[in-house]
Design an enzyme around this catalytic site. Structure first.
Site: not given
Ligand code: C5P
Length: 320
Positions: A6, A109, A113, A115-117, A119, A151
């Site tokens: 994304k 990759p 940025g 969102a591969g993980g 996905a 994501d």
């Molecule tokens: O939810 P996800 O694991 O993708 O988020 C990774 C990190 O990004 C979170 O641990 C947080 O530090 C930051 N994050 C955030 N606010 C969001 C989404 C992500 O601070 N809305």
């Protein structure tokens, strides 16, 4: 399973919440760069990763895809098992959870940025739901997804959606036509939590209090119109100053893209991948050549959006 990357067409970041996350308004847009994920029954949980950046992926239990499989097993009430037909006796780990081998072929990759993980986690949810005949609806899968990462729910659906809350509360957006993008991959990685922390620090140092984020009505109208020339100037990413301060070379990457005719140029999510909106397919090819020729990225590729979310594909389609 095939699952898309994304880009965020809008990413507005509010102040940090008590739980450490930030209140967001984002416009997610799935693009045609896919990971492929295969699940098979196994006597214990196992993750194999091959392809783009696979060396830096966490293995087995720490992998987001395996966490997704475990969360699904729990949400579906496995165990108790629903009989040997659903989960064969020889496919349970020591805890009685159904075992699964997850194979991930990466094209998206890692820590880029895109969102591969997330996905991969979405693909694992859909695939294990089928494998175990767990019978969760798309909505139930989205609820499990929200517990895994901000994501992940979007990767299930794909398309273009407005994300709110942490990013997990989704409303589909109406989009006309197809958009041609170029993704410029960077040599380095950026860790999302660090980019958010840097964003907070930059705001603090400037005495800026983040306003409550709101969806951009202009951007959503432009997406409905289907005219990329309207969409380009409305792309926005409030994490971009933080990502650029951590990787100053991205400034030049973005400038070269603009110089060579991109209608819009932004860092994708928390970066460091840059996304460029092109006028059409041919101009996207020209941009790939310009960006790689100028040496301002590791590599660049052309994609289109919106792309479908996590989808079962036949073996003959794998690798296409
Ligand atoms: O939810 P996800 O694991 O993708 O988020 C990774 C990190 O990004 C979170 O641990 C947080 O530090 C930051 N994050 C955030 N606010 C969001 C989404 C992500 O601070 N809305």
């Amino acid at each position: 399973m095939r699952v898309p990357a994304k880009v965020n067409l809008q990413l507005s970041v509010g102040p940090p919440r008590r739980d450490g996350f930030h209140e967001l308004v984002t416009v997610f847009h799935a693009v045609s760069l896919y990971d492929e994920v295969t699940v098979t029954p196994a006597d214990r949980g196992r993750v194999t990763v091959t392809g783009e950046g696979s060396g830096s992926m966490p293995g087995d239990d720490d992998n987001l895809a395996m966490r997704a499989a475990a969360a699904l097993a729990k949400a579906a009430g496995l165990p108790p098992r629903r009989g040997p037909r659903v989960v064969p006796d020889d496919s349970a780990d020591g805890n009685g959870r159904p075992g699964v081998a997850i194979e991930i072929r990466k094209r998206i990759p890692v820590a880029a940025g895109l969102a591969g993980g997330s996905a991969d986690a979405a693909a694992a949810l859909v695939a294990c739901n089928e494998l175990w005949q767990a019978g969760l609806s798309q909505q139930e899968l989205a609820e499990v997804a929200a517990g895994i990462g901000s994501d992940v729910a979007f990767a299930l659906f794909g398309g273009t959606s407005v994300g709110q809350g942490r990013g997990e509360r989704l409303t589909p957006a109406l989009v006309t036509g197809q958009y041609h993008w170029v993704l410029a991959f960077s040599a380095g990685e950026l860790l999302t939590p660090e980019v958010y922390r840097t964003c907070d620090r930059i705001r603090e140092s400037r005495g800026v209090t983040a306003a409550p984020p709101r969806p951009s009505a202009e951007l959503l109208a432009a997406l409905r119109s289907g005219d990329p020339a309207e969409v380009g100037p409305l792309l926005s990413n409030e994490l971009q100053p933080a990502a650029v301060s951590m990787r100053p070379e991205l400034r030049r990457t973005l400038a070269v893209g603009r110089e060579y005719g991109a209608l819009g140029a932004i860092v994708s999510g928390s970066g460091p991948t840059c996304a460029f909106l092109a006028v059409d397919a041919q101009r996207a090819v020209d941009l790939v050549i310009a960006l790689t020729g100028a040496g301002v990225c590791r590599s660049a590729t052309r994609v289109v959006g919106p792309a479908q979310g996590a989808m079962v594909v036949s073996p003959s389609e794998v690798g296409r």
